[in-house]
Design a protein around this motif. Structure first.
Motif, PDB file in Angstrom:
ATOM      1  N   GLY A  67      -1.399  -5.275  13.166  1.00 27.28           N
ATOM      2  CA  GLY A  67      -2.208  -6.041  12.223  1.00 27.28           C
ATOM      3  C   GLY A  67      -1.408  -7.153  11.572  1.00 27.28           C
ATOM      4  O   GLY A  67      -0.394  -7.615  12.102  1.00 27.28           O
ATOM      5  N   ALA A  68      -1.849  -7.567  10.403  1.00 27.04           N
ATOM      6  CA  ALA A  68      -1.210  -8.649   9.667  1.00 27.04           C
ATOM      7  C   ALA A  68       0.202  -8.251   9.250  1.00 27.04           C
ATOM      8  O   ALA A  68       0.480  -7.077   8.989  1.00 27.04           O
ATOM      9  CB  ALA A  68      -2.035  -8.998   8.435  1.00 27.04           C
ATOM     10  N   ASN A  69       1.119  -9.198   9.207  1.00 24.80           N
ATOM     11  CA  ASN A  69       2.522  -8.994   8.828  1.00 24.80           C
ATOM     12  C   ASN A  69       3.227  -7.955   9.701  1.00 24.80           C
ATOM     13  O   ASN A  69       4.090  -7.224   9.227  1.00 24.80           O
ATOM     14  CB  ASN A  69       2.633  -8.591   7.351  1.00 24.80           C
ATOM     15  N   ASN A  70       2.841  -7.881  10.978  1.00 24.95           N
ATOM     16  CA  ASN A  70       3.440  -6.952  11.949  1.00 24.95           C
ATOM     17  C   ASN A  70       3.392  -5.497  11.496  1.00 24.95           C
ATOM     18  O   ASN A  70       4.329  -4.741  11.703  1.00 24.95           O
ATOM     19  CB  ASN A  70       4.876  -7.353  12.279  1.00 24.95           C
TER      20      ASN A  70
END
Length: 118
Positions: A67-70
């Motif tokens: 997802g977002a920000n790894n």
């Protein structure tokens, strides 16, 4: 050994669903029906199937995506869930095991799965 009435009930629940054939290592696109208040919408969840377990009505599978920000996001879905609108197999992965929990420790290119050649 299950009760025959329970078996009939479970068979009736499985009847109407058409589930594509997939296994661990395959990349899936799931259309999930989400209810917010009195409205419903469909949201896609795309990731790698890392495990399947169970059988019959109680069979589940785990899908992992980045997802977002790894940040890794894993969700467990019952195969015959009412909230699953559709399951689409995008890629067939070439893996040598049934549970891919080692992907949790991998990042970036190390977490890639080779595609199965036909």
């Amino acid at each position: 050994m299950k009760n025959k009435y329970i078996e009939q009930f479970e068979a009736k629940q499985i009847e109407g669903k058409n589930i594509p054939e997939f296994r661990a290592g395959d990349t899936l696109k799931l259309a999930i029906r989400i209810k917010e208040g009195d409205k419903t919408r469909i949201q896609n969840f795309e990731g790698v199937c890392i495990a399947r377990r169970g059988n019959g009505v109680s069979e589940t599978f785990i899908v992992r995506k980045i997802g977002a920000n790894n940040v890794g996001v894993e969700r467990i879905f019952p195969i015959y869930s009412e909230s699953l609108e559709s399951i689409t197999v995008l890629r067939k992965g070439r893996v040598r095991r049934a549970r891919l929990f080692y992907l949790r420790d991998r990042r970036g290119k190390a977490a890639r799965i080779k595609e199965l050649k036909k």
